[in-house]
Write a protein that holds these residues in place. Structure first.
Motif, PDB file in Angstrom:
ATOM      1  N   PHE A 132       0.696  -1.219   0.054  1.00 13.77           N
ATOM      2  CA  PHE A 132       0.097  -0.073  -0.002  1.00 13.77           C
ATOM      3  C   PHE A 132       0.792   1.164   0.131  1.00 13.77           C
ATOM      4  CE2 PHE A 132      -3.188  -2.878   2.024  1.00 13.77           C
ATOM      5  CZ  PHE A 132      -4.117  -2.924   0.900  1.00 13.77           C
ATOM      6  N   ILE A 133       1.835   1.288   0.690  1.00 10.21           N
ATOM      7  CA  ILE A 133       2.895   2.449   0.856  1.00 10.21           C
ATOM      8  C   ILE A 133       3.570   2.601  -0.413  1.00 10.21           C
ATOM      9  CG2 ILE A 133       5.089   3.167   1.824  1.00 10.21           C
ATOM     10  CD1 ILE A 133       4.234   1.951   4.311  1.00 10.21           C
ATOM     11  N   LYS A 134       4.029   1.833  -1.283  1.00  9.54           N
ATOM     12  CA  LYS A 134       4.346   2.058  -2.463  1.00  9.54           C
ATOM     13  C   LYS A 134       3.348   2.508  -3.575  1.00  9.54           C
ATOM     14  CE  LYS A 134       8.310  -1.383  -2.657  1.00  9.54           C
ATOM     15  NZ  LYS A 134       8.733  -2.661  -3.133  1.00  9.54           N
ATOM     16  N   HIS A 163       6.547  12.016  -4.809  1.00 11.86           N
ATOM     17  CA  HIS A 163       7.002  13.192  -3.990  1.00 11.86           C
ATOM     18  C   HIS A 163       6.603  13.180  -2.505  1.00 11.86           C
ATOM     19  CE1 HIS A 163       7.579  15.893  -7.699  1.00 11.86           C
ATOM     20  NE2 HIS A 163       6.701  15.234  -8.064  1.00 11.86           N
ATOM     21  N   PHE A 164       5.742  12.314  -2.202  1.00  8.31           N
ATOM     22  CA  PHE A 164       5.221  12.187  -0.619  1.00  8.31           C
ATOM     23  C   PHE A 164       6.056  11.748   0.225  1.00  8.31           C
ATOM     24  CE2 PHE A 164       0.497  12.697  -1.235  1.00  8.31           C
ATOM     25  CZ  PHE A 164       0.523  13.847  -1.566  1.00  8.31           C
ATOM     26  N   GLY A 165       6.468  12.106   1.538  1.00  7.38           N
ATOM     27  CA  GLY A 165       7.261  11.522   2.332  1.00  7.38           C
ATOM     28  C   GLY A 165       6.238  10.759   3.233  1.00  7.38           C
ATOM     29  N   TYR A 166       6.989  10.127   4.570  1.00 12.77           N
ATOM     30  CA  TYR A 166       6.142   9.224   5.294  1.00 12.77           C
ATOM     31  C   TYR A 166       4.979   9.999   6.120  1.00 12.77           C
ATOM     32  CZ  TYR A 166       8.183  11.178   9.454  1.00 12.77           C
ATOM     33  OH  TYR A 166       8.837  12.166  10.385  1.00 12.77           O
ATOM     34  N   ARG A 167       4.929  11.184   6.227  1.00 12.44           N
ATOM     35  CA  ARG A 167       3.840  11.901   6.838  1.00 12.44           C
ATOM     36  C   ARG A 167       2.459  11.988   5.892  1.00 12.44           C
ATOM     37  NH1 ARG A 167       8.170  15.447   8.158  1.00 12.44           N
ATOM     38  NH2 ARG A 167       8.533  15.422  10.449  1.00 12.44           N
ATOM     39  N   ILE A 200       1.964  10.014   3.412  1.00 14.34           N
ATOM     40  CA  ILE A 200       1.756   8.642   3.075  1.00 14.34           C
ATOM     41  C   ILE A 200       0.778   8.099   4.268  1.00 14.34           C
ATOM     42  CG2 ILE A 200       2.429   6.325   2.700  1.00 14.34           C
ATOM     43  CD1 ILE A 200       3.119   8.142   0.417  1.00 14.34           C
ATOM     44  N   HIS A 201       1.279   8.463   5.313  1.00 13.79           N
ATOM     45  CA  HIS A 201       0.610   8.233   6.475  1.00 13.79           C
ATOM     46  C   HIS A 201      -0.859   8.581   6.538  1.00 13.79           C
ATOM     47  CE1 HIS A 201      -0.764   8.470  10.726  1.00 13.79           C
ATOM     48  NE2 HIS A 201      -0.459   7.145  10.820  1.00 13.79           N
ATOM     49  N   GLN A 202      -0.951   9.700   6.123  1.00 13.67           N
ATOM     50  CA  GLN A 202      -2.355  10.534   5.969  1.00 13.67           C
ATOM     51  C   GLN A 202      -3.305   9.655   4.961  1.00 13.67           C
ATOM     52  OE1 GLN A 202      -1.698  14.608   5.136  1.00 13.67           O
ATOM     53  NE2 GLN A 202      -1.130  14.998   7.371  1.00 13.67           N
ATOM     54  N   ASP A 203      -2.488   9.249   3.912  1.00 15.35           N
ATOM     55  CA  ASP A 203      -3.345   8.873   2.634  1.00 15.35           C
ATOM     56  C   ASP A 203      -3.699   7.250   3.172  1.00 15.35           C
ATOM     57  OD1 ASP A 203      -2.922  10.597   0.822  1.00 15.35           O
ATOM     58  OD2 ASP A 203      -1.154   9.813  -0.276  1.00 15.35           O
ATOM     59  N   LEU A 204      -2.838   6.458   4.067  1.00 17.92           N
ATOM     60  CA  LEU A 204      -3.186   5.411   4.683  1.00 17.92           C
ATOM     61  C   LEU A 204      -4.461   5.494   5.484  1.00 17.92           C
ATOM     62  CD1 LEU A 204       0.066   3.744   5.267  1.00 17.92           C
ATOM     63  CD2 LEU A 204      -1.533   3.128   3.874  1.00 17.92           C
ATOM     64  N   MET A 205      -4.371   6.528   6.456  1.00 14.72           N
ATOM     65  CA  MET A 205      -5.795   6.956   7.319  1.00 14.72           C
ATOM     66  C   MET A 205      -6.796   7.161   6.595  1.00 14.72           C
ATOM     67  SD  MET A 205      -4.367   6.506  10.468  1.00 14.72           S
ATOM     68  CE  MET A 205      -3.583   5.107   9.839  1.00 14.72           C
ATOM     69  N   GLU A 206      -6.693   7.911   5.495  1.00  8.09           N
ATOM     70  CA  GLU A 206      -7.934   8.297   4.665  1.00  8.09           C
ATOM     71  C   GLU A 206      -8.440   6.905   4.032  1.00  8.09           C
ATOM     72  OE1 GLU A 206      -7.019  11.412   1.802  1.00  8.09           O
ATOM     73  OE2 GLU A 206      -6.772  12.476   3.427  1.00  8.09           O
ATOM     74  N   VAL A 259       5.299   3.526   9.317  1.00  3.73           N
ATOM     75  CA  VAL A 259       5.363   4.140   7.747  1.00  3.73           C
ATOM     76  C   VAL A 259       6.792   4.229   7.585  1.00  3.73           C
ATOM     77  CG1 VAL A 259       4.501   5.719   6.115  1.00  3.73           C
ATOM     78  CG2 VAL A 259       2.913   4.431   7.821  1.00  3.73           C
ATOM     79  N   LEU A 260       7.476   5.243   8.321  1.00  2.00           N
ATOM     80  CA  LEU A 260       8.725   5.768   8.005  1.00  2.00           C
ATOM     81  C   LEU A 260       9.618   4.407   8.206  1.00  2.00           C
ATOM     82  CD1 LEU A 260      11.183   7.881   8.060  1.00  2.00           C
ATOM     83  CD2 LEU A 260      10.997   7.673  10.583  1.00  2.00           C
ATOM     84  N   ARG A 261       9.627   3.568   9.088  1.00  2.00           N
ATOM     85  CA  ARG A 261      10.653   2.425   8.975  1.00  2.00           C
ATOM     86  C   ARG A 261      10.265   1.595   7.859  1.00  2.00           C
ATOM     87  NH1 ARG A 261       9.612  -3.001  10.243  1.00  2.00           N
ATOM     88  NH2 ARG A 261       7.434  -2.290  11.514  1.00  2.00           N
ATOM     89  N   LEU A 262       9.250   1.287   7.282  1.00  6.08           N
ATOM     90  CA  LEU A 262       8.953   0.682   6.171  1.00  6.08           C
ATOM     91  C   LEU A 262       9.316   1.255   4.728  1.00  6.08           C
ATOM     92  CD1 LEU A 262       5.249  -1.059   6.798  1.00  6.08           C
ATOM     93  CD2 LEU A 262       7.526  -2.024   7.123  1.00  6.08           C
ATOM     94  N   MET A 263       9.326   2.566   4.784  1.00  7.86           N
ATOM     95  CA  MET A 263       9.668   3.280   3.576  1.00  7.86           C
ATOM     96  C   MET A 263      11.150   3.258   3.608  1.00  7.86           C
ATOM     97  SD  MET A 263       7.018   6.476   3.180  1.00  7.86           S
ATOM     98  CE  MET A 263       7.783   7.227   1.806  1.00  7.86           C
ATOM     99  N   ARG A 264      11.818   3.387   4.665  1.00  8.59           N
ATOM    100  CA  ARG A 264      13.415   3.130   4.912  1.00  8.59           C
ATOM    101  C   ARG A 264      13.616   1.883   4.122  1.00  8.59           C
ATOM    102  NH1 ARG A 264      14.974   6.323  10.260  1.00  8.59           N
ATOM    103  NH2 ARG A 264      14.743   8.285   9.581  1.00  8.59           N
TER     104      ARG A 264
END
Length: 92
Positions: free
Chosen positions: A29-31, A40-44, A46-52, A62-67
């Motif tokens: 989902f993050i990818k 363009h989006f960072g983890y913040r 992406i986290h908002q998109d996941l919450m929506e 989300v930060l850990r998985l993106m790294r």
């Protein structure tokens, strides 16, 4: 190795933990959200998109998985290089 037999046989039946399985599912989902943003989006964001999308997880996760996936936000534009205002200085 000092491992309990019950723990060993549990590991044989299910080598990946539930958290690892959930991390793989979240990484998909993050990818997807990261690619939809044009990378363009960072983890913040992406986290908002996941919450929506009603996908619950923490911002630090989300930060850990993106790294781990090597996904980074595209940073802002820098100043043009070697561009100076005004006329060049001349010695008379």
């Amino acid at each position: 190795m000092q491992v309990n037999p019950s723990g060993y046989y549990d590991w044989l039946r299910e080598p990946q933990s539930r958290r690892e399985q959930e991390d793989k599912r979240l990484t998909v989902f993050i990818k997807q959200f990261w690619l939809e943003s044009g990378c363009h989006f960072g983890y913040r964001n992406i986290h908002q998109d996941l919450m929506e999308a009603k996908i619950l997880c923490g911002r630090d996760r989300v930060l850990r998985l993106m790294r781990q996936a090597g996904l980074e936000a595209q940073r802002g534009y820098g100043k043009p290089k070697n561009m100076y205002a005004g006329k060049p200085h001349t010695l008379i």
